[in-house]
Design a protein around this motif. Structure first.
Motif, PDB file in Angstrom:
ATOM      1  N   LEU A  86       0.822  -1.214   0.000  1.00 20.79           N
ATOM      2  CA  LEU A  86       0.000   0.000   0.000  1.00 20.79           C
ATOM      3  C   LEU A  86       0.854   1.261   0.000  1.00 20.79           C
ATOM      4  CD1 LEU A  86      -2.811  -1.083   2.464  1.00 20.79           C
ATOM      5  CD2 LEU A  86      -3.016  -0.714  -0.003  1.00 20.79           C
ATOM      6  N   TYR A  87       1.978   1.220   0.685  1.00 20.66           N
ATOM      7  CA  TYR A  87       2.893   2.361   0.671  1.00 20.66           C
ATOM      8  C   TYR A  87       3.349   2.649  -0.762  1.00 20.66           C
ATOM      9  CZ  TYR A  87       7.307   4.842   0.770  1.00 20.66           C
ATOM     10  OH  TYR A  87       8.319   5.716   0.499  1.00 20.66           O
ATOM     11  N   PHE A  88       3.753   1.616  -1.473  1.00 19.64           N
ATOM     12  CA  PHE A  88       4.212   1.819  -2.852  1.00 19.64           C
ATOM     13  C   PHE A  88       3.079   2.313  -3.752  1.00 19.64           C
ATOM     14  CE2 PHE A  88       7.771  -0.972  -1.520  1.00 19.64           C
ATOM     15  CZ  PHE A  88       8.797  -0.083  -1.808  1.00 19.64           C
ATOM     16  N   LEU A  89       1.876   1.839  -3.521  1.00 16.87           N
ATOM     17  CA  LEU A  89       0.730   2.362  -4.285  1.00 16.87           C
ATOM     18  C   LEU A  89       0.471   3.823  -3.935  1.00 16.87           C
ATOM     19  CD1 LEU A  89      -2.073  -0.350  -4.414  1.00 16.87           C
ATOM     20  CD2 LEU A  89      -0.623   0.486  -6.259  1.00 16.87           C
ATOM     21  N   TYR A  90       0.616   4.147  -2.665  1.00 20.59           N
ATOM     22  CA  TYR A  90       0.360   5.500  -2.186  1.00 20.59           C
ATOM     23  C   TYR A  90       1.283   6.517  -2.864  1.00 20.59           C
ATOM     24  CZ  TYR A  90      -0.800   9.173   1.195  1.00 20.59           C
ATOM     25  OH  TYR A  90      -1.234  10.329   1.786  1.00 20.59           O
ATOM     26  N   ILE A  91       2.546   6.146  -3.031  1.00 23.82           N
ATOM     27  CA  ILE A  91       3.488   7.085  -3.639  1.00 23.82           C
ATOM     28  C   ILE A  91       3.487   7.003  -5.169  1.00 23.82           C
ATOM     29  CG2 ILE A  91       4.961   7.195  -1.601  1.00 23.82           C
ATOM     30  CD1 ILE A  91       6.946   5.338  -3.069  1.00 23.82           C
TER      31      ILE A  91
ATOM     32  N   VAL B 125     -10.290  -2.994   4.625  1.00 27.16           N
ATOM     33  CA  VAL B 125      -9.236  -2.761   5.626  1.00 27.16           C
ATOM     34  C   VAL B 125      -8.052  -2.044   4.985  1.00 27.16           C
ATOM     35  CG1 VAL B 125      -7.539  -3.925   7.103  1.00 27.16           C
ATOM     36  CG2 VAL B 125      -9.925  -4.655   7.133  1.00 27.16           C
ATOM     37  N   SER B 126      -7.705  -2.436   3.777  1.00 23.15           N
ATOM     38  CA  SER B 126      -6.594  -1.796   3.064  1.00 23.15           C
ATOM     39  C   SER B 126      -6.894  -0.332   2.769  1.00 23.15           C
ATOM     40  CB  SER B 126      -6.311  -2.535   1.756  1.00 23.15           C
ATOM     41  OG  SER B 126      -5.863  -3.842   2.012  1.00 23.15           O
ATOM     42  N   LEU B 127      -8.113  -0.038   2.368  1.00 23.88           N
ATOM     43  CA  LEU B 127      -8.471   1.356   2.094  1.00 23.88           C
ATOM     44  C   LEU B 127      -8.471   2.187   3.375  1.00 23.88           C
ATOM     45  CD1 LEU B 127     -11.240   0.906  -0.617  1.00 23.88           C
ATOM     46  CD2 LEU B 127      -8.921   1.812  -0.925  1.00 23.88           C
ATOM     47  N   LEU B 128      -8.882   1.596   4.473  1.00 23.73           N
ATOM     48  CA  LEU B 128      -8.807   2.312   5.757  1.00 23.73           C
ATOM     49  C   LEU B 128      -7.355   2.637   6.100  1.00 23.73           C
ATOM     50  CD1 LEU B 128     -11.462   0.327   7.828  1.00 23.73           C
ATOM     51  CD2 LEU B 128     -11.643   2.693   7.008  1.00 23.73           C
ATOM     52  N   TYR B 129      -6.469   1.673   5.898  1.00 22.80           N
ATOM     53  CA  TYR B 129      -5.043   1.902   6.134  1.00 22.80           C
ATOM     54  C   TYR B 129      -4.519   2.981   5.184  1.00 22.80           C
ATOM     55  CZ  TYR B 129      -0.098   0.925   6.913  1.00 22.80           C
ATOM     56  OH  TYR B 129       1.233   1.037   7.230  1.00 22.80           O
ATOM     57  N   TYR B 130      -4.913   2.876   3.923  1.00 21.81           N
ATOM     58  CA  TYR B 130      -4.449   3.792   2.874  1.00 21.81           C
ATOM     59  C   TYR B 130      -4.822   5.245   3.205  1.00 21.81           C
ATOM     60  CZ  TYR B 130      -3.642   5.515  -1.893  1.00 21.81           C
ATOM     61  OH  TYR B 130      -3.181   6.196  -2.986  1.00 21.81           O
TER      62      TYR B 130
END
Length: 127
Positions: free
Chosen positions: A49-54, A114-119
């Motif tokens: 998710l970090y890599f997707l975020y950036i 859950v992933s979107l909440l983290y994101y």
């Protein structure tokens, strides 16, 4: 970037452990400590998710990749653990649209949520 990866791995591991502990304890109606391998799924997903975020991908592609990655990592962790330990970590065979009891649409959707909440609620503070 290395620090961000380590931070996300550790955060995902901690959140994953807490999430699994809470979920398994509620469902099992007794205090149930999850296996470390279960929390590893969350840690690996947090790094992804970090890599997707950036990245600069369109949001729809991010959603699709999150859905595919989290379901795939769940499948790989289950199969790997079963291969070495001969123990099923979970069994989704009673759920609609499951694949050999290992993955199912319902829990893939939960992974996505859950992933979107983290994101949206954790990653902005870590980046």
């Amino acid at each position: 970037m290395t620090n961000a990866v380590i931070l996300n791995f550790a955060t995902g591991l901690l959140i994953g452990f807490i999430f699994e502990f809470t979920y398994r304890s509620i469902v099992g109606k007794k205090i149930t400590k999850p296996l470390f391998i279960n929390a590893i799924m969350y840690a690996l997903s947090a790094v992804f998710l970090y890599f997707l975020y950036i990245s600069e991908l369109l949001f729809i592609y991010k959603i699709l990749l999150i859905f595919v990655f989290t379901t795939t990592i769940e499948f790989i962790v289950f199969k790997t653990y079963f291969f070495f330990k001969k123990v099923e970590l979970w069994n989704y065979s009673r759920h609609f649209l499951n694949y050999k009891g290992v993955i199912c649409l319902r829990f893939s959707f939960y992974w996505l949520v859950v992933s979107l909440l983290y994101y949206y609620f954790i990653l902005p503070f870590l980046v």
